[in-house]
Design a protein around this motif. Structure first.
Motif, mmCIF file in Angstrom:
data_model
loop_
_atom_site.group_PDB
_atom_site.id
_atom_site.type_symbol
_atom_site.label_atom_id
_atom_site.label_comp_id
_atom_site.label_asym_id
_atom_site.label_seq_id
_atom_site.Cartn_x
_atom_site.Cartn_y
_atom_site.Cartn_z
ATOM 1 N N LYS A 297 0.777 -1.334 -0.171
ATOM 2 C CA LYS A 297 -0.174 -0.122 -0.039
ATOM 3 C C LYS A 297 0.884 1.340 0.048
ATOM 4 O O LYS A 297 0.617 2.258 -0.707
ATOM 5 C CB LYS A 297 -0.830 0.127 1.295
ATOM 6 C CG LYS A 297 -1.854 -1.167 1.303
ATOM 7 C CD LYS A 297 -2.395 -1.034 2.790
ATOM 8 C CE LYS A 297 -1.440 -1.364 3.974
ATOM 9 N NZ LYS A 297 -0.736 -2.397 3.966
ATOM 10 N N SER A 298 1.848 1.223 1.012
ATOM 11 C CA SER A 298 2.622 2.670 0.969
ATOM 12 C C SER A 298 3.456 2.674 -0.083
ATOM 13 O O SER A 298 3.467 3.981 -0.585
ATOM 14 C CB SER A 298 3.569 2.427 2.405
ATOM 15 O OG SER A 298 2.870 2.100 3.461
ATOM 16 N N THR A 299 3.698 1.525 -0.918
ATOM 17 C CA THR A 299 4.694 1.703 -1.892
ATOM 18 C C THR A 299 3.750 2.315 -3.193
ATOM 19 O O THR A 299 4.134 3.252 -3.847
ATOM 20 C CB THR A 299 5.102 0.442 -2.550
ATOM 21 O OG1 THR A 299 5.917 -0.181 -1.446
ATOM 22 C CG2 THR A 299 6.084 0.484 -3.732
ATOM 23 N N THR B 81 -10.592 -0.677 9.726
ATOM 24 C CA THR B 81 -11.356 -0.606 10.941
ATOM 25 C C THR B 81 -12.329 -1.893 10.739
ATOM 26 O O THR B 81 -12.602 -2.626 11.906
ATOM 27 C CB THR B 81 -12.069 0.707 11.320
ATOM 28 O OG1 THR B 81 -11.165 1.508 11.116
ATOM 29 C CG2 THR B 81 -12.232 0.573 12.835
HETATM 30 N N1 T5A Z 1 -5.030 -0.692 11.574
HETATM 31 C C1 T5A Z 1 -5.438 0.434 10.873
HETATM 32 C C2 T5A Z 1 -6.256 -1.029 12.348
HETATM 33 O O1 T5A Z 1 -6.093 -2.514 12.905
HETATM 34 N N2 T5A Z 1 -7.482 -0.465 12.270
HETATM 35 C C3 T5A Z 1 -7.499 0.696 11.541
HETATM 36 O O2 T5A Z 1 -8.455 1.279 11.550
HETATM 37 C C4 T5A Z 1 -6.162 1.309 11.091
HETATM 38 C C5 T5A Z 1 -6.430 2.371 10.116
HETATM 39 C C6 T5A Z 1 -1.227 0.149 10.519
HETATM 40 C C7 T5A Z 1 -1.516 -0.993 11.509
HETATM 41 O O3 T5A Z 1 -2.810 -0.560 12.125
HETATM 42 C C8 T5A Z 1 -3.991 -1.432 11.852
HETATM 43 C C9 T5A Z 1 -3.169 -2.274 10.505
HETATM 44 C C10 T5A Z 1 -2.003 -2.369 10.653
HETATM 45 O O4 T5A Z 1 -1.530 -3.291 11.401
HETATM 46 P P1 T5A Z 1 0.676 0.459 8.778
HETATM 47 O O5 T5A Z 1 2.031 0.570 8.859
HETATM 48 O O6 T5A Z 1 -0.189 1.205 7.950
HETATM 49 O O7 T5A Z 1 -0.052 -0.203 10.017
HETATM 50 O O8 T5A Z 1 0.348 -0.950 7.754
HETATM 51 P P2 T5A Z 1 1.145 -2.134 7.360
HETATM 52 O O9 T5A Z 1 0.557 -2.998 6.385
HETATM 53 O O10 T5A Z 1 1.813 -2.741 8.566
HETATM 54 O O11 T5A Z 1 2.267 -1.514 6.666
HETATM 55 P P3 T5A Z 1 3.257 -1.960 5.788
HETATM 56 O O12 T5A Z 1 4.454 -0.791 5.378
HETATM 57 O O13 T5A Z 1 4.069 -3.269 6.476
HETATM 58 O O14 T5A Z 1 2.655 -2.611 4.508
HETATM 59 P P4 T5A Z 1 2.580 -1.840 3.182
HETATM 60 O O15 T5A Z 1 2.359 -0.506 3.179
HETATM 61 O O16 T5A Z 1 1.152 -2.659 2.447
HETATM 62 O O17 T5A Z 1 3.679 -2.442 2.218
HETATM 63 P P5 T5A Z 1 4.834 -1.415 1.671
HETATM 64 O O18 T5A Z 1 4.295 -0.690 0.334
HETATM 65 O O19 T5A Z 1 5.598 -0.772 2.805
HETATM 66 O O20 T5A Z 1 6.018 -2.591 1.088
HETATM 67 C C11 T5A Z 1 6.389 -3.625 2.091
HETATM 68 C C12 T5A Z 1 7.535 -4.125 1.400
HETATM 69 O O21 T5A Z 1 7.481 -4.551 0.147
HETATM 70 C C13 T5A Z 1 8.108 -4.255 -0.886
HETATM 71 C C14 T5A Z 1 8.597 -2.787 -0.461
HETATM 72 O O22 T5A Z 1 9.800 -2.230 -1.156
HETATM 73 C C15 T5A Z 1 8.669 -2.833 0.976
HETATM 74 O O23 T5A Z 1 10.114 -3.251 1.209
HETATM 75 N N3 T5A Z 1 7.129 -4.151 -1.867
HETATM 76 C C16 T5A Z 1 7.184 -4.985 -2.890
HETATM 77 N N4 T5A Z 1 8.022 -5.984 -3.255
HETATM 78 C C17 T5A Z 1 7.518 -6.863 -4.282
HETATM 79 N N5 T5A Z 1 6.640 -6.606 -5.145
HETATM 80 C C18 T5A Z 1 5.576 -5.600 -4.986
HETATM 81 N N6 T5A Z 1 4.848 -5.226 -5.742
HETATM 82 C C19 T5A Z 1 5.983 -4.697 -3.731
HETATM 83 N N7 T5A Z 1 5.416 -3.700 -3.184
HETATM 84 C C20 T5A Z 1 5.932 -3.447 -2.132
#
Ligand code: T5A
Length: 221
Positions: free
Chosen positions: A18-20, A103
């Motif tokens: 997502k963040s990417t 949520t």
């Molecule tokens: N939460 C949040 C709730 O429980 N209730 C709620 O109402 C809300 C709003 C938030 C936490 O809070 C919870 C959910 C979560 O547990 P967060 O940091 O927003 O935390 O969420 P996470 O999912 O933990 O964030 P991540 O950063 O781990 O995941 P992302 O954003 O999905 O992934 P991203 O883009 O950072 O990528 C992760 C890695 O994968 C690589 C990237 O380079 C990075 O190294 N990557 C890929 N590799 C290969 N192919 C692709 N297509 C790739 N895309 C990214």
């Protein structure tokens, strides 16, 4: 469209990318000169970031599911009023990394607090503001975990949950996407560039203005 702007949300399980994708979308809009604002949830405001710290980084605290839900919604109530509504009123594209569907999936379904009660409380927190479109980036839990572990950072409080919890979150997203035309599933198993290409095509077809104006039909490799 919400007001004059457009409210887009990116969702998915941990590590789905997502963040990417939020960053690539923001870069695309920057290059095209489309005014936008990018933020994350929980967070996006000073109080929201403080609540995020409690929710995700305070591993020594026991946070019961009801408190977790209310803290998420407390952060959201500030986020909507201080960030989302002003951006929409300025006519910008508001991009949020997570919002209400998180949520519904995490607290309403995976934590077992109940979808209808969670929706009702969320309605109070948001004042009835909902995304124009939510993209759910779908990968298996294994793929998400392996992408996350490649980052080498410490797991946060919620990431320490087991695979059954995250499978329940994933299934919740799939069900919620089937039920709501304003929620679209994106196969996020491809490369970052491939997934960004899907996002571009989807946004251009759903919202010709402003996305047709954003030049380039395919992202550069
Ligand atoms: N939460 C949040 C709730 O429980 N209730 C709620 O109402 C809300 C709003 C938030 C936490 O809070 C919870 C959910 C979560 O547990 P967060 O940091 O927003 O935390 O969420 P996470 O999912 O933990 O964030 P991540 O950063 O781990 O995941 P992302 O954003 O999905 O992934 P991203 O883009 O950072 O990528 C992760 C890695 O994968 C690589 C990237 O380079 C990075 O190294 N990557 C890929 N590799 C290969 N192919 C692709 N297509 C790739 N895309 C990214």
């Amino acid at each position: 469209m919400s007001g004059q702007g457009l409210f887009l949300v990116l969702e998915g399980v941990e590590g789905a990318g997502k963040s990417t994708q939020a960053r690539l979308l923001s870069q695309w809009l920057n290059e095209a000169g489309v005014p936008h604002h990018l933020a994350r949830e929980p967070g996006g405001t000073p109080v929201g970031e403080a609540i995020r710290e409690v929710l995700l980084e305070s591993r020594h605290l026991e946070i019961v599911p009801e408190a977790e839900l209310l803290l998420m919604l407390a952060a959201r109530s500030a986020f909507v009023r201080q960030v989302v509504n002003p951006a929409l009123a300025r006519g910008e594209v508001m991009i949020s990394d997570r919002f209400e569907l998180s949520t519904f999936a995490y607290q309403g379904i995976a934590r077992g607090l109940g979808l209808s009660r969670t929706r009702e409380l969320n309605e109070f927190a948001t004042g009835g503001v909902h995304p124009d479109l939510t993209l759910v980036f779908d990968v298996s839990i294994e793929v998400g975990r392996s992408r996350q572990s490649s980052e080498g950072r410490r797991k946060d409080r919620i990431e320490e949950e087991n695979d059954a919890f995250f499978e329940s979150v994933r299934q919740a997203y799939l069900t919620l996407a089937r039920e709501d035309p304003a929620v679209q599933l994106v196969d996020a198993t491809g490369s970052e560039t491939e997934v960004h290409g899907i996002v571009r095509r989807l946004l251009k077809s759903s919202f010709p203005e402003p996305f047709e104006r954003a030049r380039g039909s395919e992202p550069s490799p």
